[in-house]
Design a protein around this motif. Structure first.
Motif, PDB file in Angstrom:
ATOM      1  N   PRO A 118       0.800  -1.227   0.000  1.00  0.00           N
ATOM      2  CA  PRO A 118       0.000   0.000   0.000  1.00  0.00           C
ATOM      3  C   PRO A 118       0.835   1.279   0.000  1.00  0.00           C
ATOM      4  O   PRO A 118       0.436   2.277  -0.598  1.00  0.00           O
ATOM      5  CB  PRO A 118      -0.827  -0.119   1.289  1.00  0.00           C
ATOM      6  CG  PRO A 118      -0.870  -1.574   1.591  1.00  0.00           C
ATOM      7  CD  PRO A 118       0.433  -2.132   1.105  1.00  0.00           C
ATOM      8  N   LYS A 119       1.979   1.272   0.669  1.00  0.00           N
ATOM      9  CA  LYS A 119       2.784   2.496   0.705  1.00  0.00           C
ATOM     10  C   LYS A 119       3.417   2.775  -0.656  1.00  0.00           C
ATOM     11  O   LYS A 119       3.447   3.922  -1.114  1.00  0.00           O
ATOM     12  CB  LYS A 119       3.844   2.405   1.802  1.00  0.00           C
ATOM     13  CG  LYS A 119       3.222   2.446   3.201  1.00  0.00           C
ATOM     14  CD  LYS A 119       4.268   2.490   4.295  1.00  0.00           C
ATOM     15  CE  LYS A 119       3.579   2.555   5.650  1.00  0.00           C
ATOM     16  NZ  LYS A 119       4.540   2.626   6.770  1.00  0.00           N
ATOM     17  N   LEU A 120       3.921   1.741  -1.321  1.00  0.00           N
ATOM     18  CA  LEU A 120       4.434   1.926  -2.673  1.00  0.00           C
ATOM     19  C   LEU A 120       3.309   2.372  -3.598  1.00  0.00           C
ATOM     20  O   LEU A 120       3.504   3.248  -4.458  1.00  0.00           O
ATOM     21  CB  LEU A 120       5.067   0.637  -3.189  1.00  0.00           C
ATOM     22  CG  LEU A 120       5.566   0.669  -4.646  1.00  0.00           C
ATOM     23  CD1 LEU A 120       6.629   1.748  -4.838  1.00  0.00           C
ATOM     24  CD2 LEU A 120       6.098  -0.715  -5.051  1.00  0.00           C
ATOM     25  N   ALA A 121       2.129   1.800  -3.426  1.00  0.00           N
ATOM     26  CA  ALA A 121       0.979   2.201  -4.251  1.00  0.00           C
ATOM     27  C   ALA A 121       0.673   3.680  -4.064  1.00  0.00           C
ATOM     28  O   ALA A 121       0.393   4.403  -5.031  1.00  0.00           O
ATOM     29  CB  ALA A 121      -0.238   1.352  -3.896  1.00  0.00           C
ATOM     30  N   ASN A 122       0.742   4.164  -2.828  1.00  0.00           N
ATOM     31  CA  ASN A 122       0.486   5.578  -2.584  1.00  0.00           C
ATOM     32  C   ASN A 122       1.520   6.461  -3.258  1.00  0.00           C
ATOM     33  O   ASN A 122       1.180   7.501  -3.825  1.00  0.00           O
ATOM     34  CB  ASN A 122       0.476   5.845  -1.069  1.00  0.00           C
ATOM     35  CG  ASN A 122      -0.925   5.791  -0.484  1.00  0.00           C
ATOM     36  OD1 ASN A 122      -1.743   6.651  -0.752  1.00  0.00           O
ATOM     37  ND2 ASN A 122      -1.192   4.752   0.294  1.00  0.00           N
ATOM     38  N   VAL A 123       2.789   6.049  -3.216  1.00  0.00           N
ATOM     39  CA  VAL A 123       3.836   6.832  -3.869  1.00  0.00           C
ATOM     40  C   VAL A 123       3.588   6.897  -5.378  1.00  0.00           C
ATOM     41  O   VAL A 123       3.567   7.977  -5.984  1.00  0.00           O
ATOM     42  CB  VAL A 123       5.230   6.244  -3.579  1.00  0.00           C
ATOM     43  CG1 VAL A 123       6.288   6.952  -4.419  1.00  0.00           C
ATOM     44  CG2 VAL A 123       5.562   6.361  -2.102  1.00  0.00           C
ATOM     45  N   LEU A 124       3.398   5.735  -5.999  1.00  0.00           N
ATOM     46  CA  LEU A 124       3.244   5.691  -7.456  1.00  0.00           C
ATOM     47  C   LEU A 124       1.972   6.402  -7.900  1.00  0.00           C
ATOM     48  O   LEU A 124       1.984   7.178  -8.865  1.00  0.00           O
ATOM     49  CB  LEU A 124       3.232   4.241  -7.938  1.00  0.00           C
ATOM     50  CG  LEU A 124       4.503   3.417  -7.677  1.00  0.00           C
ATOM     51  CD1 LEU A 124       4.346   2.026  -8.270  1.00  0.00           C
ATOM     52  CD2 LEU A 124       5.735   4.113  -8.221  1.00  0.00           C
ATOM     53  N   TYR A 125       0.873   6.137  -7.210  1.00  0.00           N
ATOM     54  CA  TYR A 125      -0.401   6.743  -7.603  1.00  0.00           C
ATOM     55  C   TYR A 125      -0.332   8.260  -7.495  1.00  0.00           C
ATOM     56  O   TYR A 125      -0.752   8.991  -8.409  1.00  0.00           O
ATOM     57  CB  TYR A 125      -1.525   6.204  -6.707  1.00  0.00           C
ATOM     58  CG  TYR A 125      -2.862   6.864  -6.957  1.00  0.00           C
ATOM     59  CD1 TYR A 125      -3.634   6.513  -8.057  1.00  0.00           C
ATOM     60  CD2 TYR A 125      -3.343   7.838  -6.095  1.00  0.00           C
ATOM     61  CE1 TYR A 125      -4.861   7.124  -8.288  1.00  0.00           C
ATOM     62  CE2 TYR A 125      -4.567   8.453  -6.310  1.00  0.00           C
ATOM     63  CZ  TYR A 125      -5.322   8.088  -7.416  1.00  0.00           C
ATOM     64  OH  TYR A 125      -6.529   8.699  -7.634  1.00  0.00           O
ATOM     65  N   HIS A 126       0.214   8.770  -6.395  1.00  0.00           N
ATOM     66  CA  HIS A 126       0.201  10.215  -6.201  1.00  0.00           C
ATOM     67  C   HIS A 126       1.297  10.914  -7.000  1.00  0.00           C
ATOM     68  O   HIS A 126       1.111  12.066  -7.415  1.00  0.00           O
ATOM     69  CB  HIS A 126       0.268  10.534  -4.709  1.00  0.00           C
ATOM     70  CG  HIS A 126      -0.999  10.193  -3.990  1.00  0.00           C
ATOM     71  ND1 HIS A 126      -1.153   9.047  -3.237  1.00  0.00           N
ATOM     72  CD2 HIS A 126      -2.204  10.821  -3.963  1.00  0.00           C
ATOM     73  CE1 HIS A 126      -2.393   8.989  -2.762  1.00  0.00           C
ATOM     74  NE2 HIS A 126      -3.053  10.060  -3.183  1.00  0.00           N
ATOM     75  N   ASP A 127       2.427  10.248  -7.261  1.00  0.00           N
ATOM     76  CA  ASP A 127       3.391  10.814  -8.216  1.00  0.00           C
ATOM     77  C   ASP A 127       2.749  10.931  -9.600  1.00  0.00           C
ATOM     78  O   ASP A 127       2.956  11.915 -10.325  1.00  0.00           O
ATOM     79  CB  ASP A 127       4.639   9.924  -8.306  1.00  0.00           C
ATOM     80  CG  ASP A 127       5.664  10.232  -7.218  1.00  0.00           C
ATOM     81  OD1 ASP A 127       5.429  11.140  -6.406  1.00  0.00           O
ATOM     82  OD2 ASP A 127       6.710   9.557  -7.191  1.00  0.00           O
TER      83      ASP A 127
END
Length: 318
Positions: free
Chosen positions: A23-32
Motif C-alpha cells: 500500500p505504501k508503494l501504491a500511494n507513492v506511485l499513484y500520487h506521483d
C-alpha cells in the motif's frame, strides 16, 4: 539528513504490479502519477472559493479560538490544498508539508512559492514524521488518514510533534456508509457517461480512449491506496487510544456528496474544454446549497454515520 527521492510519475509495469501488494508503494506511485494534474482533476484552487472551504472545514471541526498558530504541519499534503489555503485564511505564519509522494511535495512547494507563503517540505511517512518532538502548534490533513495503514501509529506521531496543548484537525475522511453510496453513484455515472458518449452526436463529449483507459488504471490503483473507511465512533476511539485529549468527530456532506461524486466523475469522463465557467458555478453553488441543507437541517435528523465526510480533532495533553 538524506535528500528526498525523485518523483516517479511513469512507473514500470513491474512497479505497478508490486504496488498491488504494497500500500505504501501504491500511494507513492499513484500520487506521483497524479501530481501534475491533481489540482485540475479535483477543481482545487488557491483563491477565495477554496480558502473559504478549507477554513470552513477547520472551523467546523475545531472552531478558530486559537488562531493564529505559529507553526503548522500538513500530513499527506498532496499539492498543498489544505494548508496553503488555511495559511491564506490566517491559520498559521509558517508551514511545513509532508507526503509519501515526492511529486506531491514538489507540487505543494511550487504552489507555496507561487503564493509567497513561507513553507518547507519533506518526503515522509506519516507513521515516522521526520521532525523533533513538540515542533508544531497545529497539525492538519485533508483526505489522508484513510491512506495510512496504521492510523493509530500516525496519530501518536502527530501528538509527538505537537507542542503541549497543540491541536490536530483531519478532514475529508470517508465514512463506511458514505463511501458505500458515493462510490456506487460514481460508478453508475462513469458507466452512463462513457456509454452515452459513444452515440452519434455525442462523441464530441467523449475523452480520447487512451485518457479513459488511463483513468480506469488510476481507479484500479486507487482501490489499493484507499486503506480505510471510518465509523465516526471508532475513529474517536482510535484518537483517544493514541493519547489525544478533547477528541471530537463531526461529519458533513450527505446530499452534497450525492451531487459531488457524480459531478466529479462526469468531469473526469468528458473533455475539459466542454465544461466552462457556467458548469463550474453550477457544481459549486449546488454543493454549497446542499451543504447548507445537510448542516442546518439534515444533521438534526440523520445519524452522523450516514454523512460522507468525517472530521476529527483533538489536542496533545498539556
Amino acid at each position: 539528513m538524506s535528500p528526498d527521492p525523485e518523483p516517479r510519475p511513469h512507473p514500470t509495469a513491474a512497479e505497478v504490479e508490486a504496488a498491488r501488494r504494497d500500500p505504501k508503494l501504491a500511494n507513492v506511485l499513484y500520487h506521483d502519477w497524479e501530481a501534475g494534474s491533481y489540482d485540475e482533476k479535483w477543481s482545487i484552487s488557491y483563491d477565495e472559493r477554496c480558502i473559504d472551504y478549507a477554513a470552513g472545514r477547520f472551523r467546523h471541526a475545531a472552531g478558530d479560538a486559537d488562531w493564529p498558530y505559529e507553526r503548522a504541519l500538513e500530513l499527506g499534503c498532496g499539492t498543498g490544498f489544505f494548508l496553503l489555503n488555511l495559511m491564506q485564511a490566517g491559520l498559521a505564519t509558517h508551514g511545513s508539508v509532508t507526503d509519501l509522494s515526492p511529486g506531491m511535495v514538489e507540487a505543494a512547494l511550487r504552489n507555496a512559492e507561487g503564493l509567497g507563503l513561507p513553507v518547507d517540505g519533506r518526503v515522509a511517512d506519516a507513521e515516522r514524521i521526520p521532525y523533533d518532538d513538540a515542533t508544531f502548534d497545529v497539525v492538519v490533513g485533508h483526505a489522508v488518514l484513510h491512506h495510512i495503514p496504521d492510523v493509530g501509529t500516525a496519530l501518536r506521531e502527530v501528538l509527538r510533534v505537537l507542542r503541549p496543548g497543540g491541536r490536530f484537525v483531519f478532514a475529508g475522511e470517508p465514512t463506511k456508509i458514505g463511501d458505500f453510496y458515493a462510490r456506487r453513484l460514481g460508478m453508475l455515472t462513469w458507466k452512463a457517461t462513457t456509454t452515452l458518449t459513444r452515440l452519434p452526436g455525442l462523441q464530441g463529449w467523449r475523452r480520447p480512449q487512451a485518457e479513459l483507459d488511463e483513468s480506469s488504471r488510476a481507479a484500479a490503483l486507487e482501490a489499493v491506496v484507499d486503506q480505510h473507511v471510518f465509523d465516526p465512533s471508532e475513529l474517536e476511539r482510535v484518537a483517544n487510544a493514541a493519547g489525544a485529549a478533547d477528541v471530537r468527530v463531526v461529519t458533513e456532506e450527505f446530499t452534497a456528496a450525492m451531487l459531488g461524486w457524480p459531478v466529479r466523475t462526469f468531469e473526469a469522463a468528458v473533455p475539459t474544454e466542454r465544461l466552462g465557467w457556467g458548469w463550474a458555478m453550477f457544481a459549486y453553488r449546488g454543493w454549497q446549497r446542499l451543504s447548507w441543507l445537510d448542516e442546518n437541517v439534515l444533521s438534526r435528523v440523520v445519524p452522523r454515520a450516514w454523512f460522507y465526510n468525517a472530521l476529527v480533532t483533538g489536542t496533545r495533553p498539556a
